[in-house]
Design a protein around this motif. Sequence first.
Motif, PDB file in Angstrom:
ATOM      1  N   LEU A  19     -58.560  93.040   9.240  1.00 32.28           N
ATOM      2  CA  LEU A  19     -58.058  91.702   9.530  1.00 32.28           C
ATOM      3  C   LEU A  19     -57.569  91.083   8.228  1.00 32.28           C
ATOM      4  N   THR A  20     -56.823  90.028   8.298  1.00 27.25           N
ATOM      5  CA  THR A  20     -56.356  89.227   7.167  1.00 27.25           C
ATOM      6  C   THR A  20     -55.277  89.897   6.331  1.00 27.25           C
ATOM      7  N   GLY A  21     -54.656  90.930   6.839  1.00 27.02           N
ATOM      8  CA  GLY A  21     -53.592  91.594   6.102  1.00 27.02           C
ATOM      9  C   GLY A  21     -52.923  92.619   6.989  1.00 27.02           C
ATOM     10  N   LYS A  22     -52.179  93.482   6.351  1.00 24.09           N
ATOM     11  CA  LYS A  22     -51.468  94.549   7.063  1.00 24.09           C
ATOM     12  C   LYS A  22     -52.076  95.885   6.657  1.00 24.09           C
ATOM     13  N   VAL A  23     -52.216  96.783   7.620  1.00 22.06           N
ATOM     14  CA  VAL A  23     -52.742  98.120   7.356  1.00 22.06           C
ATOM     15  C   VAL A  23     -51.682  99.131   7.764  1.00 22.06           C
ATOM     16  N   VAL A  24     -51.358 100.035   6.832  1.00 23.70           N
ATOM     17  CA  VAL A  24     -50.382 101.081   7.124  1.00 23.70           C
ATOM     18  C   VAL A  24     -50.970 102.440   6.755  1.00 23.70           C
ATOM     19  N   LYS A  76     -55.307 102.134  -0.889  1.00 24.59           N
ATOM     20  CA  LYS A  76     -54.904 101.202  -1.932  1.00 24.59           C
ATOM     21  C   LYS A  76     -54.510  99.880  -1.302  1.00 24.59           C
ATOM     22  N   ILE A  77     -54.915  98.774  -1.926  1.00 23.01           N
ATOM     23  CA  ILE A  77     -54.509  97.448  -1.478  1.00 23.01           C
ATOM     24  C   ILE A  77     -53.543  96.872  -2.513  1.00 23.01           C
ATOM     25  N   ASP A  78     -52.402  96.435  -2.025  1.00 20.88           N
ATOM     26  CA  ASP A  78     -51.398  95.788  -2.873  1.00 20.88           C
ATOM     27  C   ASP A  78     -51.266  94.335  -2.450  1.00 20.88           C
ATOM     28  N   TYR A  79     -50.800  93.499  -3.392  1.00 19.33           N
ATOM     29  CA  TYR A  79     -50.706  92.056  -3.190  1.00 19.33           C
ATOM     30  C   TYR A  79     -49.239  91.625  -3.190  1.00 19.33           C
ATOM     31  N   TYR A  80     -48.808  91.008  -2.103  1.00 18.47           N
ATOM     32  CA  TYR A  80     -47.435  90.549  -1.967  1.00 18.47           C
ATOM     33  C   TYR A  80     -47.409  89.042  -1.710  1.00 18.47           C
ATOM     34  N   ARG A  99     -51.961  90.726   1.809  1.00 17.46           N
ATOM     35  CA  ARG A  99     -52.503  92.015   1.385  1.00 17.46           C
ATOM     36  C   ARG A  99     -52.008  93.129   2.307  1.00 17.46           C
ATOM     37  N   VAL A 100     -51.716  94.278   1.694  1.00 19.58           N
ATOM     38  CA  VAL A 100     -51.309  95.464   2.448  1.00 19.58           C
ATOM     39  C   VAL A 100     -52.203  96.615   2.014  1.00 19.58           C
ATOM     40  N   LEU A 101     -52.940  97.155   2.972  1.00 24.10           N
ATOM     41  CA  LEU A 101     -53.811  98.308   2.751  1.00 24.10           C
ATOM     42  C   LEU A 101     -53.061  99.551   3.211  1.00 24.10           C
ATOM     43  N   THR A 102     -52.863 100.487   2.303  1.00 18.62           N
ATOM     44  CA  THR A 102     -52.188 101.735   2.626  1.00 18.62           C
ATOM     45  C   THR A 102     -53.200 102.879   2.540  1.00 18.62           C
ATOM     46  N   ILE A 103     -53.219 103.710   3.579  1.00 17.53           N
ATOM     47  CA  ILE A 103     -54.069 104.904   3.612  1.00 17.53           C
ATOM     48  C   ILE A 103     -53.142 106.112   3.538  1.00 17.53           C
ATOM     49  N   LEU A 104     -53.403 106.998   2.575  1.00 16.63           N
ATOM     50  CA  LEU A 104     -52.495 108.111   2.363  1.00 16.63           C
ATOM     51  C   LEU A 104     -53.225 109.365   1.911  1.00 16.63           C
TER      52      LEU A 104
END
Length: 109
Positions: A19-24, A76-80, A99-104
């Motif tokens: 919650l509170t951001g985007k997850v990709v 990784k979480i990045d801040y936009y 916030r964008v959480l990327t799983i890779l």
Amino acid sequence: MTDIDKIAKANDLLRQTFLTGKVVMTAGVHSLPDDTREEIITKVRGFGAFTEDNDPYGEHDFGAFDQDGVGKVFWKIDYYDPTLTKGSEDPADPKQTRRVLTILLAEEY
């Protein structure tokens, strides 16, 4: 509460709840079998192995772990800014930060 504490708390909330951001997820993670992808998501949400080596600034914005049959997985979480067009000017301020959480997979890095 310091700015670092605010950032870590916001990052933990996103990582633990999605919650509170985007997850990709990258194409490599998305292409994995459903049960493997679910195991990875569970590990990301429960990640707590923060050390000076993997979290030198104390922001809880990166993690890595081994996944059976897959290898190394990163998150990784990045801040936009709120429009997602440039970096946030103040990651401690939720009004200025998306916030964008990327799983890779590590091999996709």
